[in-house]
Design a protein around this motif. Structure first.
Motif, short mmCIF file in Angstrom:
data_model
loop_
_atom_site.label_atom_id
_atom_site.label_comp_id
_atom_site.label_asym_id
_atom_site.label_seq_id
_atom_site.Cartn_x
_atom_site.Cartn_y
_atom_site.Cartn_z
N LYS A 238 61.39 129.04 57.28
CA LYS A 238 60.54 127.86 57.40
C LYS A 238 61.22 126.69 56.69
O LYS A 238 62.01 126.89 55.77
N ASN A 239 60.90 125.47 57.17
CA ASN A 239 61.57 124.30 56.59
C ASN A 239 60.62 123.49 55.70
O ASN A 239 59.49 123.91 55.44
N ARG A 240 61.06 122.33 55.28
CA ARG A 240 60.28 121.49 54.36
C ARG A 240 58.95 121.08 54.95
O ARG A 240 57.95 120.97 54.23
N ARG A 241 58.90 120.86 56.28
CA ARG A 241 57.63 120.46 56.91
C ARG A 241 56.56 121.54 56.76
O ARG A 241 55.37 121.24 56.76
N ALA A 242 56.99 122.78 56.67
CA ALA A 242 56.03 123.88 56.61
C ALA A 242 55.45 124.09 55.22
O ALA A 242 54.44 124.80 55.06
N THR B 45 43.89 132.10 47.26
CA THR B 45 44.84 133.18 47.00
C THR B 45 45.79 132.75 45.89
O THR B 45 46.44 131.71 45.98
N ASP B 46 45.86 133.54 44.82
CA ASP B 46 46.82 133.26 43.76
C ASP B 46 48.24 133.54 44.26
O ASP B 46 48.45 134.42 45.10
N PHE B 47 49.20 132.80 43.72
CA PHE B 47 50.58 133.00 44.14
C PHE B 47 51.51 132.46 43.07
O PHE B 47 51.10 131.73 42.16
N ALA B 48 52.76 132.84 43.20
CA ALA B 48 53.82 132.27 42.36
C ALA B 48 54.74 131.48 43.25
O ALA B 48 55.00 131.87 44.40
N LEU B 49 55.23 130.35 42.75
CA LEU B 49 56.16 129.52 43.50
C LEU B 49 57.47 129.42 42.73
O LEU B 49 57.48 129.09 41.54
N VAL B 50 58.56 129.74 43.41
CA VAL B 50 59.88 129.72 42.80
C VAL B 50 60.74 128.70 43.55
O VAL B 50 60.87 128.79 44.78
N GLN B 51 61.29 127.74 42.81
CA GLN B 51 62.28 126.83 43.38
C GLN B 51 63.67 127.37 43.03
O GLN B 51 63.94 127.72 41.87
N LEU B 52 64.54 127.43 44.03
CA LEU B 52 65.86 128.04 43.84
C LEU B 52 66.92 127.15 44.46
O LEU B 52 66.79 126.74 45.62
N ASP B 53 67.95 126.82 43.68
CA ASP B 53 69.11 126.07 44.19
C ASP B 53 70.34 126.96 44.12
O ASP B 53 70.53 127.71 43.15
N LEU B 54 71.18 126.87 45.14
CA LEU B 54 72.43 127.62 45.11
C LEU B 54 73.43 126.90 44.20
O LEU B 54 73.64 125.69 44.33
N VAL C 190 56.61 133.99 51.55
CA VAL C 190 57.11 132.91 52.40
C VAL C 190 58.38 132.34 51.77
O VAL C 190 58.37 131.96 50.60
N LEU C 191 59.43 132.29 52.56
CA LEU C 191 60.71 131.76 52.10
C LEU C 191 61.04 130.54 52.93
O LEU C 191 61.02 130.59 54.17
N LEU C 192 61.33 129.42 52.26
CA LEU C 192 61.59 128.16 52.95
C LEU C 192 62.91 127.57 52.50
O LEU C 192 63.27 127.67 51.32
N ARG C 193 63.61 126.93 53.42
CA ARG C 193 64.77 126.11 53.06
C ARG C 193 64.29 124.66 53.10
O ARG C 193 63.99 124.13 54.17
N VAL C 194 64.24 124.03 51.95
CA VAL C 194 63.65 122.69 51.86
C VAL C 194 64.70 121.60 51.70
O VAL C 194 64.36 120.42 51.63
N GLY C 195 65.97 121.97 51.60
CA GLY C 195 67.05 120.99 51.48
C GLY C 195 68.36 121.66 51.84
O GLY C 195 68.38 122.81 52.32
N GLY C 196 69.49 120.99 51.58
CA GLY C 196 70.77 121.55 51.94
C GLY C 196 71.00 122.92 51.36
O GLY C 196 71.26 123.90 52.08
N ASP C 197 70.93 123.04 50.01
CA ASP C 197 71.09 124.35 49.36
C ASP C 197 69.88 124.64 48.48
O ASP C 197 69.96 125.37 47.49
N PHE D 101 65.89 126.03 48.13
CA PHE D 101 64.96 126.98 48.74
C PHE D 101 63.70 127.07 47.90
O PHE D 101 63.72 126.79 46.68
N VAL D 102 62.61 127.44 48.54
CA VAL D 102 61.35 127.70 47.85
C VAL D 102 60.87 129.08 48.27
O VAL D 102 60.85 129.41 49.46
N LEU D 103 60.49 129.87 47.29
CA LEU D 103 59.96 131.21 47.55
C LEU D 103 58.51 131.24 47.06
O LEU D 103 58.24 130.94 45.89
N ILE D 104 57.58 131.59 47.96
CA ILE D 104 56.16 131.68 47.60
C ILE D 104 55.77 133.15 47.65
O ILE D 104 55.83 133.79 48.70
#
Length: 345
Positions: A180-184, A197-206, A241-248, A250-253
């Protein structure tokens, strides 16, 4: 039959093909051509009417006098033999003298009523089996046309809905990685908040991804992104849910996760997986990842979580990068205070 009676029968065959002329004893002297389709003509002519047709309403009758007493009333009949079909009818006594039919007899005009479609199917009836002025066939054609049009409309709507869903899915999908991308991101967060629904959000950069692009080119960078996405997906669950929100970026929900230690464990597994060299045309491409996480359950209201969780995960990501990259940090309130202190200094 007299000549007049035969003439009447021929006329009725055209105007009322579902009629029966009864004699004074209640036997069928003549049956219309469509009515005769219910059984062989030789069996119907001369047979007692009530032996072929059971009177269901308004009352059971046993004699011709009983039938004549029901003149003008709507009758509900049922064929006794196969095919078993319900019929509607009205009876009119014939005048004495026999000039228009059997003396003391009656004319019974019938129709299939709501059973017409079943009668058409079982008896193979066509338009010629109905009176020229009978709208039954036209109504059936209209119903069939309407049904066909409604089915075509239903199929078109399904195709349009499918096309809309496909277009929306495409709009919310990163074409390179299939994630999924940034729009999602906003719709996913909104749905989680709405369902409480409780969740954890992880921002990850390569880490070191720019070096891969600079050294090996953008084709290598695309290859690394695709394999990195595959590695991250392998370390997460189906409901995450795993998203690519920019060039490198990512966001993991992580749906349903409320424990910081579990978030750390998942994030560190992902980072370890990404640190394995990725081969590109015989050349090893080395990357790593920095990640920061936040828990939705730490916010008192869903609206506050939606507004703050991305920002707090980003603060934690900055803390991970400041710690030397290739590591994970869970958000702590002191991290926000440190950032504000740096900004004011």
């Amino acid at each position: 039959m007299s000549g007049a009676a035969e003439g009447l029968a021929g006329l009725l065959d055209q105007l009322c093909p579902m009629h029966a002329l009864l004699d004074a004893t209640g036997h069928i002297a003549h049956a219309g051509p469509t009515l005769a389709r219910l059984c062989p003509k030789e069996e119907m002519t001369g047979a007692r009417f009530l032996e072929l047709f059971e009177l269901r309403r308004p009352a059971r009758s046993a004699t011709m006098d009983d039938l004549r007493a029901l003149a003008g009333r709507g009758l509900h009949l049922m064929t006794r033999g196969a095919p078993r079909l319900p019929l509607k009818a009205v009876l009119t006594p014939l005048p004495e003298g026999g000039t228009l039919g059997p003396s003391g007899g009656a004319l019974v005009n019938m129709s299939f009523g709501i059973a017409v479609t079943e009668a058409i199917r079982q008896l193979n009836l066509t338009a010629r089996d109905f009176a020229a002025t009978d709208l039954t066939v036209e109504m059936l054609y209209l119903i069939e046309a309407k049904t066909a049009a409604m089915e075509a409309s239903r199929l078109l709507n399904l195709r349009l809905q499918g096309a809309k869903a496909a277009a929306e899915e495409q709009a919310f999908t990163d074409t390179l990685t299939g994630l999924k991308n940034r729009r999602a991101l906003d719709p996913v967060l909104t749905q989680l908040m709405a369902s409480e629904t409780d969740f954890a959000l992880v921002q990850l950069d390569l880490d070191y991804f720019k070096e891969v692009n600079d050294q090996f080119g953008h084709a290598a960078g695309d290859h690394v992104l695709q394999l990195a996405a595959r590695a991250m997906r392998a370390e997460t669950r189906k409901e995450d849910v795993l998203l690519r929100v920019g060039g490198d970026e990512f966001v993991l929900i992580l749906s349903g996760v409320t424990d910081a230690a579990r978030v750390r464990d998942i994030a560190e597994r992902v980072i370890a997986r990404l640190e394995a060299p990725i081969d590109y045309e015989g050349q090893p491409c080395q990357i790593s990842a920095s990640a920061g996480g936040a828990l939705s359950c730490r916010y008192p209201h869903p609206q506050a979580a939606e507004a703050r969780i991305m920002e707090d995960a980003d603060i934690a990501l900055y803390a991970a990068k400041s710690a030397g990259r290739g590591c994970f940090r869970n958000f702590e309130p002191s991290m926000r205070q440190d950032r504000e202190a740096r900004r004011s200094s």
